[in-house]
Design an enzyme around this catalytic site. Sequence first.
Site, PDB file in Angstrom:
ATOM      1  N   CYS A  54       0.978  -0.665  -0.280  1.00  0.00           N
ATOM      2  CA  CYS A  54      -0.250   0.450  -0.035  1.00  0.00           C
ATOM      3  C   CYS A  54       0.675   1.326   0.038  1.00  0.00           C
ATOM      4  CB  CYS A  54      -0.737   0.024   1.205  1.00  0.00           C
ATOM      5  SG  CYS A  54      -1.579  -1.642   1.265  1.00  0.00           S
ATOM      6  N   GLU A 450      -9.419  -6.374  13.466  1.00  0.00           N
ATOM      7  CA  GLU A 450     -10.659  -6.647  12.480  1.00  0.00           C
ATOM      8  C   GLU A 450     -10.390  -8.931  12.617  1.00  0.00           C
ATOM      9  OE1 GLU A 450     -10.041  -3.388   9.668  1.00  0.00           O
ATOM     10  OE2 GLU A 450      -9.062  -5.112   9.221  1.00  0.00           O
ATOM     11  N   SER A 476     -12.621  -6.335   8.373  1.00  0.00           N
ATOM     12  CA  SER A 476     -11.964  -5.550   7.144  1.00  0.00           C
ATOM     13  C   SER A 476     -13.181  -5.246   6.300  1.00  0.00           C
ATOM     14  CB  SER A 476     -10.997  -6.222   6.843  1.00  0.00           C
ATOM     15  OG  SER A 476     -10.652  -6.027   5.436  1.00  0.00           O
TER      16      SER A 476
END
Length: 563
Positions: A54, A450, A476
């Site tokens: 990312c 999550e 998530s």
Amino acid sequence: MPDNEDLRIRSKVISEGVNRTPNRAMLRAVGFQDEDFQKPMIGVASTWSEVTPCNIHIDQLARHAKKGLQENGGAPLIFNTITVSDGISMGHEGMLFSLPSREIIADSIEIVTNAERFDGLVAIGGCDKNTPACLMAIGRMNIPAVYVYGGTIQPGQLDGRSVDIVTAFEAVGQYHEGIMDATQLHRIECTVCPGAGACGGMYTANTMASAAEALGMSLPGSSSTPAIARGKSDECEEAGKAVLELLRKNIVPRDIMTKRAFENAIAVVMALGGSTNAFLHLLAIAHSVQVDLTLDDFERIRCRVPHLADLKPSGQYAMQDLNEVGGVPGVMKLLLEHGLLHGDCLTVTGKTLAENLASAQPLKEGQRIIRPIDNPLKPSGPLVVLKGNLAPEGAVAKMSGLKKSRFTGPARVFDSEDEATQAIMNDNIRKGDVVVIRYAGPQGGPGMPEMLSVTAMLVGKGLGGEVALLTDGRFSGGSHGFVVGHVAPEAQVGGPIALLQDGDSITIDSETQEIHVEVSAAELEARAGRWIKPPLKFSSGVLHKYARLVSPASKGAVTDLDI
């Protein structure tokens, strides 16, 4: 910068005066010359890191932002923050640190920007917590700023179909079910993440990037531009230029991030079918700019905004596909035309939302990703606020892609994600069960982990939509199925979820917004009298500090709220 223009709204305390000679000497060592001290100092907050795809490219994007500032009269300085990878930290103790990283990123940006007396800021983020963290810091400081999203990853390609990180999580469940062999599982592992960029569906990173653009804090179109697109570096240069214009016009974040702007962000998230994490993050950002935003606001807007986007995880397409047919601006233009956005909200361009969208291209004719307003996937938004005797302060559910809106079943109660995972792997969960994972809230987790590994495993084992999953933790953006999170009050503080027992009948109804356990008030009170509050799981370090400071999920799980 014109000769008579002085944009040094804060840095003048460093750049002028005999007493600041030592301060300037330090800056000369990093490249400043005489003329730079007459320019506004602009920070470039880079979330670059090698720990996740990312953010792997953001160092280069930061240099483009610096170039845009230098070429337009600014004196820029790049600095870094931490980041963690949600995908890598998922499913084990590392996930406890994910949500706390949001606070640390925001705090670090605030600390550096204020210590160095920057006059403005460009912040560039990638993974899930980066966007809200950057916007929280920007909101707290209230100096001219622009947020740039690092961009979405390309889908991987395997045997003629598009795959992504959620494919890998669900493949684990298929492997344990005997549907997939180790060779195919390894092929998926090697294919789903082909390069730089944040997870490619309408998961949390892309949800919050879209929300940032709808808030007016990002340049038009930048939320849907892929990470590796040539235009992404141009956006960073333009962001640098835009910050200087905001300085000239004296436009600050609280002029932009108003209550009506948050309503726009919620509307876009609902239309796109975004992540339930948008509740936590938008509440936290609103707190940073002193806007009174509540779960009731989400529910009010949900009722009037249809779900239009056929995007993963519950749909077919990825963010890159949306970008190719008009991107987030095309969606916003459609919503504005039907009166679902406030067009008069100010943005970082210095123009209103409506003025920005006037030049935006409409969605391409014949595209299938965004449905027409009169033929939506769902007539109202899929992110539902639930309340009842099991969640008096609220819980949230994502109801996209589900055939039924009501679920009633017996509770299967687990005090940790690991216990629930073992039960699923051992085939101890049956169709019709309501799996409860508690002591996973902001304090109890701590860090509100999550549950993508659990939800993906259920889908992989053929139980997606056939069992419900209820938690005071969170999900998530890649999770789908009959899942309810953010249950508040959480178990750690004695919320009703702490009082559940195996076999209790639980009803979840998205039409009535009800979450209810068939146990009398007298019995719940008796159970509460026998309940013993467990100690915090950590007695020192960052998670201990976080658990002691964090607010409830219904307040955004922030650490600077007097609770």
